[in-house]
Write a protein that holds these residues in place. Structure first.
Motif, PDB file in Angstrom:
ATOM      1  N   TYR A  47       0.917  -1.004  -0.007  1.00  0.00           N
ATOM      2  CA  TYR A  47      -0.012   0.062  -0.078  1.00  0.00           C
ATOM      3  C   TYR A  47       1.058   1.463   0.006  1.00  0.00           C
ATOM      4  N   TRP A  48       1.773   1.239   0.800  1.00  0.00           N
ATOM      5  CA  TRP A  48       2.768   2.389   1.164  1.00  0.00           C
ATOM      6  C   TRP A  48       3.493   2.641  -0.502  1.00  0.00           C
ATOM      7  N   ILE A  49       3.749   1.662  -1.259  1.00  0.00           N
ATOM      8  CA  ILE A  49       4.343   1.730  -2.494  1.00  0.00           C
ATOM      9  C   ILE A  49       3.451   2.325  -3.466  1.00  0.00           C
ATOM     10  N   LEU A  50       2.277   1.966  -3.394  1.00  0.00           N
ATOM     11  CA  LEU A  50       1.149   2.177  -4.619  1.00  0.00           C
ATOM     12  C   LEU A  50       0.460   3.676  -4.366  1.00  0.00           C
ATOM     13  N   TYR A  51       0.083   3.716  -2.844  1.00  0.00           N
ATOM     14  CA  TYR A  51      -0.817   5.121  -2.788  1.00  0.00           C
ATOM     15  C   TYR A  51       0.009   5.915  -1.933  1.00  0.00           C
ATOM     16  N   PRO A  52      -0.648   7.381  -1.839  1.00  0.00           N
ATOM     17  CA  PRO A  52      -0.151   8.244  -0.855  1.00  0.00           C
ATOM     18  C   PRO A  52      -0.149   7.697   0.500  1.00  0.00           C
ATOM     19  N   ALA A  53       1.205   7.973   1.094  1.00  0.00           N
ATOM     20  CA  ALA A  53       1.010   7.343   2.642  1.00  0.00           C
ATOM     21  C   ALA A  53       1.816   8.091   3.587  1.00  0.00           C
ATOM     22  N   TRP A  54       3.122   8.297   3.432  1.00  0.00           N
ATOM     23  CA  TRP A  54       3.758   8.769   4.497  1.00  0.00           C
ATOM     24  C   TRP A  54       4.036  10.363   4.355  1.00  0.00           C
ATOM     25  N   PRO A  55       3.868  11.029   5.626  1.00  0.00           N
ATOM     26  CA  PRO A  55       4.253  12.454   5.557  1.00  0.00           C
ATOM     27  C   PRO A  55       6.026  12.326   5.652  1.00  0.00           C
ATOM     28  N   ILE A  56       6.369  13.420   4.782  1.00  0.00           N
ATOM     29  CA  ILE A  56       7.958  13.851   4.652  1.00  0.00           C
ATOM     30  C   ILE A  56       7.705  15.437   4.899  1.00  0.00           C
ATOM     31  N   GLY A  57       8.231  15.666   5.859  1.00  0.00           N
ATOM     32  CA  GLY A  57       8.396  17.437   6.123  1.00  0.00           C
ATOM     33  C   GLY A  57       7.074  18.000   5.558  1.00  0.00           C
ATOM     34  N   ASN A  58       6.786  18.944   4.659  1.00  0.00           N
ATOM     35  CA  ASN A  58       5.691  19.608   4.506  1.00  0.00           C
ATOM     36  C   ASN A  58       5.026  19.155   3.194  1.00  0.00           C
ATOM     37  N   SER A  59       5.644  17.718   2.803  1.00  0.00           N
ATOM     38  CA  SER A  59       4.854  16.777   1.666  1.00  0.00           C
ATOM     39  C   SER A  59       4.662  15.411   2.156  1.00  0.00           C
ATOM     40  N   PHE A  60       4.654  14.643   1.116  1.00  0.00           N
ATOM     41  CA  PHE A  60       4.250  13.255   1.623  1.00  0.00           C
ATOM     42  C   PHE A  60       4.804  12.280   0.437  1.00  0.00           C
ATOM     43  N   THR A  61       4.781  11.006   0.680  1.00  0.00           N
ATOM     44  CA  THR A  61       5.238  10.071  -0.249  1.00  0.00           C
ATOM     45  C   THR A  61       3.809  10.001  -1.225  1.00  0.00           C
ATOM     46  N   LYS A  62       4.024   9.945  -2.694  1.00  0.00           N
ATOM     47  CA  LYS A  62       3.026  10.121  -3.304  1.00  0.00           C
ATOM     48  C   LYS A  62       2.249   8.871  -3.905  1.00  0.00           C
ATOM     49  N   GLY A  63       3.310   7.747  -3.807  1.00  0.00           N
ATOM     50  CA  GLY A  63       2.850   6.435  -4.321  1.00  0.00           C
ATOM     51  C   GLY A  63       3.001   6.354  -5.778  1.00  0.00           C
ATOM     52  N   ILE A  64       3.216   5.274  -6.340  1.00  0.00           N
ATOM     53  CA  ILE A  64       3.536   5.035  -8.054  1.00  0.00           C
ATOM     54  C   ILE A  64       2.339   5.016  -8.773  1.00  0.00           C
ATOM     55  N   ASN A  65       1.042   4.911  -7.916  1.00  0.00           N
ATOM     56  CA  ASN A  65       0.020   4.822  -8.713  1.00  0.00           C
ATOM     57  C   ASN A  65      -0.530   6.205  -9.475  1.00  0.00           C
ATOM     58  N   THR A  66      -1.146   6.069 -10.477  1.00  0.00           N
ATOM     59  CA  THR A  66      -1.408   7.339 -11.200  1.00  0.00           C
ATOM     60  C   THR A  66      -2.827   7.305 -11.772  1.00  0.00           C
ATOM     61  N   ILE A  67      -3.288   8.485 -11.931  1.00  0.00           N
ATOM     62  CA  ILE A  67      -4.703   8.720 -12.495  1.00  0.00           C
ATOM     63  C   ILE A  67      -4.588   9.615 -13.527  1.00  0.00           C
ATOM     64  N   THR A  68      -5.223   9.533 -14.934  1.00  0.00           N
ATOM     65  CA  THR A  68      -5.173  10.557 -15.812  1.00  0.00           C
ATOM     66  C   THR A  68      -6.502  10.819 -16.295  1.00  0.00           C
TER      67      THR A  68
ATOM     68  N   HIS B 165      -0.778  12.037  -9.117  1.00  0.00           N
ATOM     69  CA  HIS B 165      -0.857  10.671  -8.144  1.00  0.00           C
ATOM     70  C   HIS B 165      -2.192  10.284  -7.653  1.00  0.00           C
ATOM     71  N   TRP B 166      -2.357   9.146  -7.269  1.00  0.00           N
ATOM     72  CA  TRP B 166      -3.530   8.693  -7.094  1.00  0.00           C
ATOM     73  C   TRP B 166      -4.223   9.340  -5.945  1.00  0.00           C
ATOM     74  N   ASN B 167      -5.286   9.945  -6.125  1.00  0.00           N
ATOM     75  CA  ASN B 167      -6.156  10.753  -5.053  1.00  0.00           C
ATOM     76  C   ASN B 167      -7.545  10.708  -5.405  1.00  0.00           C
ATOM     77  N   THR B 168      -8.429  10.906  -4.446  1.00  0.00           N
ATOM     78  CA  THR B 168      -9.936  10.608  -4.577  1.00  0.00           C
ATOM     79  C   THR B 168     -10.569  11.682  -5.402  1.00  0.00           C
ATOM     80  N   ARG B 169      -9.796  12.732  -5.470  1.00  0.00           N
ATOM     81  CA  ARG B 169     -10.424  14.007  -6.407  1.00  0.00           C
ATOM     82  C   ARG B 169     -10.376  13.534  -7.831  1.00  0.00           C
TER      83      ARG B 169
END
Lengths: 246, 309
Positions: free
Chosen positions: B48-69, B80-84
């Motif tokens: 899940y951490w690899i595919l989807y946004p997961a961990w906060p880093i500073g003022n951003s976060f890991t985006k994951g490798i899943n994408t939406i076009t 990057h994958w997000n509900t919107r």
């Protein structure tokens, strides 16, 4: 040395420490980023604090427990968008204390109810919901029209909200900042020193409850309902814009 | 207790400590199925951490490798994958969306006449517009266009049209809203005059056995300059669609609930009250809330509810 859970279980101090550590990491990871990730609140025009009359209506909304049955949060799902309109933005509830997102819908979502029905409908519907929607199970709220609105403590209510971050103005500098951000007309309404006059003027100019001679709780509540979800003009933004904040 | 210990005694170890002389605690290993489920959740989390946004880093976060076009402003946008983004994509090219778009396109390109003469398009209109009507219109106008109470909101299921029953007029009403206004005559008319005008108005449709003297006097006020009612209601009292004035000669009542009144006196009182207080009714404008296609669907639907013109 072989690790056994027995070591933790028989040592209360160690157990307590490790439990706190586990909860602490989980909590920090979930909560702390919200203070640093700046992008969560969308940059949109139009969102402003509530006017004194709207805010007083909001107080009545919470007093009557409307949030127990009505949410104010349209989620980004197709079925919700088709029924209620554009999904709610974080920016739209930035001046809400407490927010009214809710997690249970017995009645419909109200995040974009503003402007959907006219004032007369709201008055009739709040007094006797079944007189306009026969299948409704909402209770009657006839006292809203009978009760005169108590706005004697409006300034204090605004000061309380100011303390948690709503930019109502007390000093000249704060007032000027509001003029800069929201424009002269709106900034005048957010001035704590003229709270009562502002409220009275708005109630009389709009006459939400259909009785121009009195300022009732109905005036305030309908004023609040009619502004819900109307602050952002979504035609100004591309569809993809809001996805950039996720 | 002693018996129980005996039955388990050889198979399972205890923690080795006895409380109160005979209270002992078994020291069973975790069930295998439970342990492997636990390991599986850890593996799931890693994936899940690899595919989807997961961990906060500073003022951003890991985006994951899943994408939406999806498409925005005519361009393909990949995020990057997000509900919107997922939502935008579903609205544009989801299975249901594509099915509906084909119909919507067809309805959008057709004229009102073509839609009404095409059973397939009408099937779509009636299904889709029914839910649109339920979500947006029924709160005031009632399910099927018949409001629960007479007075505040016009009935759409009858044959009377205050603002006109042609498709372009209905479309105009929905898109831009209407403001229905009749001045209050309470301050202008005497009690006697109010009574006379009410009698005249009710006599037009034969709703009551009216007193001819009152009717004649009421007619004089209605048709003359004292009341000037005919400005809006016309000399024939049939109403004008351009100002939304009611036809007073038919048996349909949109403001005063005449059919609901028991006696002639009650009918007169109800009409009199409307003349005294006037009418202030607004229909909100829907063009900022509903799409042009939705308004077109609703127009056809409303036109069909009460027999449009």
């Amino acid at each position: 040395m072989k690790f056994t859970h027995e070591k933790i279980e028989i040592n209360v101090g160690l157990m307590m420490f490790l439990t706190m550590l586990a909860i602490g990491i989980g909590g920090l990871v979930e909560i702390v980023p919200l203070f640093y990730i700046k992008d969560t609140i969308e940059k949109v025009e139009g969102v402003r604090p509530y006017t004194p009359l709207e805010q007083r209506g909001r107080d009545i909304y919470t007093r009557e427990g409307c949030y127990l049955c009505h949410s104010q949060m349209i989620r980004p799902f197709r079925d919700e968008a088709m029924r209620y309109g554009h999904y709610s933005l974080a920016a739209e509830s930035q001046y809400d204390h407490p927010f009214q997102w809710g997690s249970k819908r017995t009645g419909p979502d109200l995040a974009r109810v503003g402007g959907k029905y006219n004032n007369q409908w709201h008055v009739q519907h709040l007094i006797a919901p079944r007189s306009v929607v026969p299948e409704s199970i909402m209770p009657n709220y006839p006292w809203l029209l009978k009760n005169d609105l108590d706005y004697s403590d409006m300034a204090d209510r605004m000061r309380a909200l100011k303390a948690v971050g709503v930019p109502y103005s007390e000093t000249e500098a704060e007032y000027q900042a509001n003029v800069e951000q929201f424009g002269q007309e709106a900034a005048d309404k957010f001035n704590i020193h003229t709270a009562e006059e502002t409220l009275l003027a708005e109630a009389q100019a709009n006459d939400f409850d259909g009785d121009p001679t009195r300022v009732t709780e109905m005036d305030a509540l309908v004023a609040y309902l009619q502004v819900l979800g109307t602050m952002v003009d979504f035609s100004k933004y591309d569809e993809g814009y809001f996805a950039e904040f996720r | 207790m002693a018996d129980q210990q005996q039955t388990h005694g050889n198979a399972v170890q205890t923690t080795g400590h006895a409380w109160d002389g005979d209270l002992q605690e078994f020291n069973n290993p975790l069930p295998t199925w439970w342990l492997w489920t636990f390991y599986a959740t850890i593996v799931f989390a890693l994936v899940y951490w690899i595919l989807y946004p997961a961990w906060p880093i500073g003022n951003s976060f890991t985006k994951g490798i899943n994408t939406i076009t999806f498409e925005s402003n005519g361009e393909q946008v990949t995020t990057h994958w997000n509900t919107r983004s997922l939502f935008i994509k579903e609205m544009q090219s989801g299975e249901q969306a594509l099915k509906q778009q084909a119909y919507l396109q067809k309805v959008n390109d057709a004229s009102y006449e073509q839609i009404q003469n095409d059973p397939e398009m009408m099937g779509f209109v009636n299904a889709k517009a029914k839910s649109l009507f339920g979500d947006n219109c029924a709160a005031c106008h009632g399910i099927g266009g018949a409001p629960a109470m007479v007075g505040l909101f016009p009935n759409l299921s009858d044959d009377a049209w205050l603002w006109g029953g042609k498709v372009d007029q209905i479309e105009q009403t929905i898109a831009s809203g209407r403001h229905g206004f009749m001045p209050a005559f309470g301050a202008t008319f005497s009690d006697q005059q109010l009574d006379q005008v009410a009698n005249y108005v009710l006599s037009l449709s034969g709703a009551i056995a009216a007193d001819p003297a009152k009717v004649a006097a009421g007619q004089k006020i209605f048709q003359g300059e004292t009341g000037g009612c005919y400005y809006c209601h016309t000399k024939q009292a049939t109403g004008m669609a351009s100002v939304g004035s009611a036809n007073l000669t038919d048996a349909i009542w949109t403001v005063a609930d005449v059919p609901g009144a028991g006696s002639d006196e009650e009918k007169i009182a109800r009409v009199r009250s409307v003349i005294e207080k006037g009418v202030q009714r607004t229909m909100p404008a829907w063009k900022d809330r509903l799409s042009a296609a939705d308004i077109k669907l609703l127009t056809v639907y409303v036109h069909g509810l009460g027999g449009g013109q």
